[in-house]
Scaffold this motif. Structure first.
Motif, PDB file in Angstrom:
ATOM      1  N   MET A  46      30.590 -13.912  34.746  1.00 59.20           N
ATOM      2  CA  MET A  46      30.498 -15.098  33.890  1.00 59.20           C
ATOM      3  C   MET A  46      30.070 -16.314  34.698  1.00 59.20           C
ATOM      4  SD  MET A  46      33.933 -14.683  31.564  1.00 59.20           S
ATOM      5  CE  MET A  46      33.889 -16.440  31.245  1.00 59.20           C
ATOM      6  N   SER A  56      33.673 -16.091  26.695  1.00 65.81           N
ATOM      7  CA  SER A  56      34.773 -15.818  27.620  1.00 65.81           C
ATOM      8  C   SER A  56      35.843 -14.981  26.925  1.00 65.81           C
ATOM      9  CB  SER A  56      35.399 -17.112  28.131  1.00 65.81           C
ATOM     10  OG  SER A  56      36.582 -16.826  28.864  1.00 65.81           O
ATOM     11  N   SER A  96      33.140 -26.024  26.165  1.00 67.81           N
ATOM     12  CA  SER A  96      33.428 -24.853  25.333  1.00 67.81           C
ATOM     13  C   SER A  96      33.036 -25.157  23.889  1.00 67.81           C
ATOM     14  CB  SER A  96      34.913 -24.480  25.418  1.00 67.81           C
ATOM     15  OG  SER A  96      35.728 -25.532  24.936  1.00 67.81           O
ATOM     16  N   SER A 131      35.119 -12.437  35.661  1.00 62.70           N
ATOM     17  CA  SER A 131      34.995 -13.871  35.950  1.00 62.70           C
ATOM     18  C   SER A 131      33.791 -14.150  36.841  1.00 62.70           C
ATOM     19  CB  SER A 131      36.270 -14.382  36.622  1.00 62.70           C
ATOM     20  OG  SER A 131      37.385 -14.259  35.774  1.00 62.70           O
ATOM     21  N   ARG A 144      36.264 -26.285  36.043  1.00 65.92           N
ATOM     22  CA  ARG A 144      36.680 -24.924  35.722  1.00 65.92           C
ATOM     23  C   ARG A 144      36.621 -24.112  37.008  1.00 65.92           C
ATOM     24  NH1 ARG A 144      37.825 -21.688  31.647  1.00 65.92           N
ATOM     25  NH2 ARG A 144      37.441 -19.450  31.863  1.00 65.92           N
TER      26      ARG A 144
END
Length: 400
Positions: free
Chosen positions: A270, A282, A334, A267, A318
């Motif tokens: 990313m 993801s 997304s 995470s 997010r």
């Protein structure tokens, strides 16, 4: 007979008798339970010259490697550390000097500690790494010790969170030794990263110097560390860089966590790539669930019938979790160019649309071929649109 005053008077009288033992030396003493502690003290500054006292140690066999190295650092180079020789390592301790002091002692434990050092004239220094005469990096430090022993001299430099000990042999042509110790505990990422950068420079090998305003204090040529050690340092540096970037973006600052789960590590990488404007895949988004509004269209019916379609959606925020802390990255979009609806959900949704009851119907969509959704941070300028970049995390498979 006079209580504590009598005890003090008797001690002072015994001290005067001890002072009469020698013109140059005397003995201070103390009682600790059943143990009497005697401390040799010079009566004047030249006592060691006019009446020298020598101590000779005879070992009873080879020292353990760790203890032998401690002796070499302390006696050989004058590093300020306590060294303890256990009874089994000492055959005898011989004291040579005034007759009343001289003798051979056996079955003894021997320990020595650094003497109190005077204040250093200059304490601000720089640790400089070199490529030929070119300076490749320099780090500020504090000169905390300069020592000398039978084999050479030593320099100790204090750094925020670490310490660097340099041992320079007196013999020409002999390589200097550098010992760098550090701890990242309680340090925030920038400070921790600075320490790790120093370690990476040392691990890479090459020339370095410790410099003060008055000139070079010491230096040497370092051999390179094994490749495995350098790779480990590179991976840790990548983690600290990711953590620093995400903390700065979210304006949440805290020390480097002592432990990190694999999920947190992925995470974090990313998040850093998203902050930098990259698109990432993801591995935590293999599917998504949507709620229909009841509005009908040919494109929607084609999707519900199993035909792959592109889809893009957004979320107002997010967040990721790092060591139990929630870090909000901001709005995220997304996307995937080819998604399909779960077959059962598609049939149920089509039936609901046919009867005019599609509003509120939920469907699950998945990227084709077991792929995952792609993400972009909404408030950053995308670098390459929806073309994803690799996470490049050693030990972790790349998501697709």
């Amino acid at each position: 007979m006079d209580g504590m005053r009598d005890v003090s008077a008797r001690v002072r009288a015994l001290g005067r008798q001890a002072d009469g033992l020698d013109d140059h030396w005397t003995v201070d003493f103390a009682r600790q339970g059943e143990t009497v502690v005697q401390t040799l003290r010079a009566k004047h500054p030249r006592a060691h010259e006019v009446s020298p006292v020598r101590i000779t140690l005879t070992g009873s066999g080879p020292l353990a490697p760790e203890l032998a190295e401690a002796v070499r650092r302390s006696l050989g180079f004058g590093l300020p550390e306590e060294v303890v020789l256990p009874r089994e390592a000492v055959e005898s301790l011989t004291v040579s000097g005034p007759e009343w002091l001289s003798g051979v002692h056996r079955d003894v434990e021997v320990r020595w500690q650094p003497a109190g050092a005077g204040a250093l004239v200059e304490t601000a220094v720089e640790v400089v790494f070199l490529d030929g005469e070119h300076v490749t990096a320099r780090y500020p430090g504090t000169l905390s010790h300069v020592g000398r022993g039978s084999a050479g001299r030593s320099v100790t430099v204090g750094l925020a969170g670490g310490s660097m000990e340099l041992m320079i042999p007196a013999a020409c042509g002999t390589q200097a030794t550098l010992r760098f110790t550090f701890s990242l505990e309680k340090l925030e990422p920038p400070a921790a990263l600075r320490l790790l950068r120093i370690y990476q420079r040392i691990a890479a090998g090459g020339a370095f110097e410790v410099r003060a305003n008055a000139g070079t204090i010491g230096g040497g040529e370092l051999p390179s560390r094994p490749e495995a050690a350098r790779q480990e340092a590179d991976q840790l540096a990548g983690y600290l860089e990711d953590l620093e970037a995400v903390q700065r973006h979210c304006e949440q600052y805290f020390p480097v966590p002592a432990e990190l789960t694999p999920t947190d590590r992925i995470s974090l990488r990313m998040a850093r790539l998203l902050i930098q404007g990259h698109c990432v895949i993801s591995p935590f988004l293999p599917r998504a669930r949507f709620t229909l509004t009841g509005q009908d269209s040919p494109a929607l019916r084609a999707l519900l019938s199993g035909e792959p379609h592109a889809i893009q959606s957004g979320t107002p925020t997010r967040a990721i979790t790092v060591a139990g802390r929630t870090l909000d990255l901001g709005p995220v979009r997304s996307y995937h160019p080819h998604i399909t609806v779960d077959e059962e959900d598609g049939r149920r949704a089509l039936a609901a649309l046919d009867t005019g009851r599609g509003d509120g119907c939920e469907v699950t969509v998945r990227p084709v071929d077991g792929e995952c959704f792609r993400l972009l941070l909404q408030n950053t300028a995308p670098r390459n649109g929806w073309t994803p970049v690799s996470l490049e995390l050693p030990g972790f498979p790349e998501p697709r």
